[in-house]
Design a protein around this motif. Structure first.
Motif, PDB file in Angstrom:
ATOM      1  N   SER A   3       0.836  -1.198   0.000  1.00 44.83           N
ATOM      2  CA  SER A   3       0.000   0.000   0.000  1.00 44.83           C
ATOM      3  C   SER A   3       0.870   1.247   0.000  1.00 44.83           C
ATOM      4  CB  SER A   3      -0.911   0.007   1.232  1.00 44.83           C
ATOM      5  OG  SER A   3      -0.141   0.000   2.414  1.00 44.83           O
ATOM      6  N   ALA A   4       0.350   2.305  -0.600  1.00 44.74           N
ATOM      7  CA  ALA A   4       1.091   3.562  -0.672  1.00 44.74           C
ATOM      8  C   ALA A   4       1.193   4.198   0.706  1.00 44.74           C
ATOM      9  CB  ALA A   4       0.407   4.508  -1.649  1.00 44.74           C
ATOM     10  N   SER A   5       2.292   4.880   0.958  1.00 41.99           N
ATOM     11  CA  SER A   5       2.478   5.558   2.237  1.00 41.99           C
ATOM     12  C   SER A   5       1.571   6.784   2.312  1.00 41.99           C
ATOM     13  CB  SER A   5       3.931   6.001   2.381  1.00 41.99           C
ATOM     14  OG  SER A   5       4.229   7.042   1.456  1.00 41.99           O
ATOM     15  N   PRO A   6       1.275   7.281   3.525  1.00 44.40           N
ATOM     16  CA  PRO A   6       0.462   8.498   3.650  1.00 44.40           C
ATOM     17  C   PRO A   6       1.041   9.675   2.868  1.00 44.40           C
ATOM     18  CG  PRO A   6       0.653   7.416   5.769  1.00 44.40           C
ATOM     19  CD  PRO A   6       1.581   6.685   4.834  1.00 44.40           C
ATOM     20  N   THR A   7       2.381   9.777   2.843  1.00 46.28           N
ATOM     21  CA  THR A   7       3.008  10.876   2.103  1.00 46.28           C
ATOM     22  C   THR A   7       2.732  10.756   0.609  1.00 46.28           C
ATOM     23  OG1 THR A   7       4.778  11.083   3.739  1.00 46.28           O
ATOM     24  CG2 THR A   7       5.195  12.001   1.552  1.00 46.28           C
ATOM     25  N   THR A   8       2.860   9.536   0.063  1.00 44.90           N
ATOM     26  CA  THR A   8       2.597   9.322  -1.357  1.00 44.90           C
ATOM     27  C   THR A   8       1.141   9.622  -1.692  1.00 44.90           C
ATOM     28  OG1 THR A   8       4.311   7.618  -1.456  1.00 44.90           O
ATOM     29  CG2 THR A   8       2.685   7.642  -3.240  1.00 44.90           C
ATOM     30  N   LYS A   9       0.230   9.165  -0.825  1.00 45.52           N
ATOM     31  CA  LYS A   9      -1.189   9.443  -1.036  1.00 45.52           C
ATOM     32  C   LYS A   9      -1.462  10.944  -1.006  1.00 45.52           C
ATOM     33  CE  LYS A   9      -2.896   5.081   0.901  1.00 45.52           C
ATOM     34  NZ  LYS A   9      -3.653   4.461   2.008  1.00 45.52           N
ATOM     35  N   ALA A  10      -0.824  11.642  -0.060  1.00 47.83           N
ATOM     36  CA  ALA A  10      -1.022  13.087   0.055  1.00 47.83           C
ATOM     37  C   ALA A  10      -0.554  13.803  -1.212  1.00 47.83           C
ATOM     38  CB  ALA A  10      -0.278  13.630   1.271  1.00 47.83           C
ATOM     39  N   ILE A  11       0.586  13.377  -1.754  1.00 49.60           N
ATOM     40  CA  ILE A  11       1.114  13.984  -2.976  1.00 49.60           C
ATOM     41  C   ILE A  11       0.163  13.743  -4.146  1.00 49.60           C
ATOM     42  CG2 ILE A  11       2.990  13.888  -4.672  1.00 49.60           C
ATOM     43  CD1 ILE A  11       4.873  13.213  -2.312  1.00 49.60           C
ATOM     44  N   ALA A  12      -0.366  12.504  -4.254  1.00 52.83           N
ATOM     45  CA  ALA A  12      -1.281  12.178  -5.344  1.00 52.83           C
ATOM     46  C   ALA A  12      -2.561  13.003  -5.250  1.00 52.83           C
ATOM     47  CB  ALA A  12      -1.613  10.679  -5.309  1.00 52.83           C
ATOM     48  N   TRP A  13      -3.131  13.115  -4.057  1.00 51.21           N
ATOM     49  CA  TRP A  13      -4.338  13.926  -3.883  1.00 51.21           C
ATOM     50  C   TRP A  13      -4.045  15.384  -4.201  1.00 51.21           C
ATOM     51  CZ3 TRP A  13      -8.931  12.159  -4.084  1.00 51.21           C
ATOM     52  CH2 TRP A  13      -9.270  10.911  -3.558  1.00 51.21           C
ATOM     53  N   MET A  14      -2.850  15.856  -3.831  1.00 50.17           N
ATOM     54  CA  MET A  14      -2.518  17.251  -4.075  1.00 50.17           C
ATOM     55  C   MET A  14      -2.367  17.531  -5.563  1.00 50.17           C
ATOM     56  SD  MET A  14      -2.427  19.826  -2.239  1.00 50.17           S
ATOM     57  CE  MET A  14      -2.151  21.557  -2.581  1.00 50.17           C
ATOM     58  N   MET A  15      -1.850  16.563  -6.325  1.00 49.16           N
ATOM     59  CA  MET A  15      -1.756  16.737  -7.775  1.00 49.16           C
ATOM     60  C   MET A  15      -3.154  16.850  -8.395  1.00 49.16           C
ATOM     61  SD  MET A  15       1.411  16.998  -8.516  1.00 49.16           S
ATOM     62  CE  MET A  15       1.531  17.843  -6.927  1.00 49.16           C
ATOM     63  N   GLY A  16      -4.096  16.060  -7.865  1.00 46.87           N
ATOM     64  CA  GLY A  16      -5.476  16.177  -8.336  1.00 46.87           C
ATOM     65  C   GLY A  16      -6.074  17.525  -8.018  1.00 46.87           C
ATOM     66  N   ALA A  17      -5.756  18.039  -6.830  1.00 52.27           N
ATOM     67  CA  ALA A  17      -6.263  19.353  -6.437  1.00 52.27           C
ATOM     68  C   ALA A  17      -5.688  20.451  -7.332  1.00 52.27           C
ATOM     69  CB  ALA A  17      -5.913  19.630  -4.974  1.00 52.27           C
TER      70      ALA A  17
END
Length: 288
Positions: free
Chosen positions: A3-17
């Motif tokens: 599973s992706a780390s919280p940091t990786t998930k945060a970066i992915a969500w931020m790119m969507g934003a």
């Protein structure tokens, strides 16, 4: 499966934003001059309610509570004010300049997060803030460029957006992203209805696609940003908003023939290097 780390998930969500915010900026630019900011925000939020209702129907109503109503109200008063200023700024300045000035908001947001949320700064985050601020100075060049009404409006907008980020982070510790976004569109529909009643203008059919796009990207931008803030500290997430500048600068060039300035490109490069250093520091810390 790893599973992706919280940091990786945060970066992915931020790119969507960031992508959603860029598209939303174009929608506002297309409507500017034909529709008042209050009317835009009212219609956007009203459409947003209709879009979210099916998601809530599938078992999401239990997330909507009145426990933190005061927090939601404070967040949305701050955010609504910032959005009105942002729309005015888009009508007065080139898109790249709007974004550059808007990027002082992470500096305010980071400071407020340290003061009110108890978050800590580390070397990577200090680097992102320092280089982000330097990059904005390179672009804006205070003392060398006339301080116009548009610039003052965007500087005020940046403070309200920074405060919105902190209020959102506070709510993510208590509420789901869906609840935060739903309360946003409901409250801002009410705010917009009252305000737009004084400036209402008849709608035209050619405005419909832009209004729908504005509503959809408004939801995806804030949902993605809320998920990013839920996954990582605001002091890590908010400097990533600096990346919006090169994205919006390219959009302004392609759609509106707004030329690139050398200082804008230099500032963008400085901003990107700060974000890269912060992300590298965070991911190495997680691995260790």
């Amino acid at each position: 499966m790893i599973s992706a780390s919280p940091t990786t998930k945060a970066i992915a969500w931020m790119m969507g934003a960031l992508t959603s915010f860029a598209v939303m900026t174009v929608s506002v630019r297309e409507l500017t001059g034909e529709m008042h900011a209050f009317q835009m925000l009212f219609i956007r939020s009203a459409i947003g309610i209709l879009i979210l209702l099916p998601f809530l129907q599938r078992g999401g109503w239990g997330q909507i509570r009145l426990t933190y109503l005061a927090g939601h109200t404070a967040r949305n008063v701050i955010h609504f004010t910032g959005q009105v200023l942002w729309i005015f700024g888009i009508g007065l300045l080139p898109l790249a300049t709007v974004s550059a000035l808007e990027f002082t908001s992470p500096l305010w947001g980071g400071l407020l997060a340290v003061l009110f949320l108890g978050e800590k700064m580390n070397r990577g985050r200090w680097t992102a803030f320092g280089l982000g601020f330097l990059g904005v100075l390179v672009i804006v060049r205070p003392g060398f460029v006339e301080v116009s009404e548009g610039i003052l409006i965007m500087l005020a907008c940046a403070f309200f957006f920074g405060a919105t980020g902190v209020a959102t982070k506070w709510l993510t510790r208590r509420e789901s992203a869906l609840a935060i976004v739903f309360m946003m569109v409901v409250m801002q529909t009410v705010f917009g209805a009252v305000a737009s009643s004084f400036v209402w203008a008849p709608l035209a059919w050619h405005q419909t696609p832009w209004l729908i796009l504005l509503a959809v990207t408004g939801l995806t931008a804030h949902y993605s940003l809320t998920r990013a803030l839920a996954a990582a500290d605001a002091t890590f997430i908010m400097p990533m908003e600096f990346l919006r500048l090169p994205i919006v600068a390219v959009v302004g060039f392609l759609l509106y023939q707004e030329t690139f300035e050398a200082m804008t490109l230099l500032g963008a490069a400085i901003i990107f290097s700060g974000n890269y250093a912060s992300i590298r520091h965070e991911t190495r810390t997680v691995v260790r």
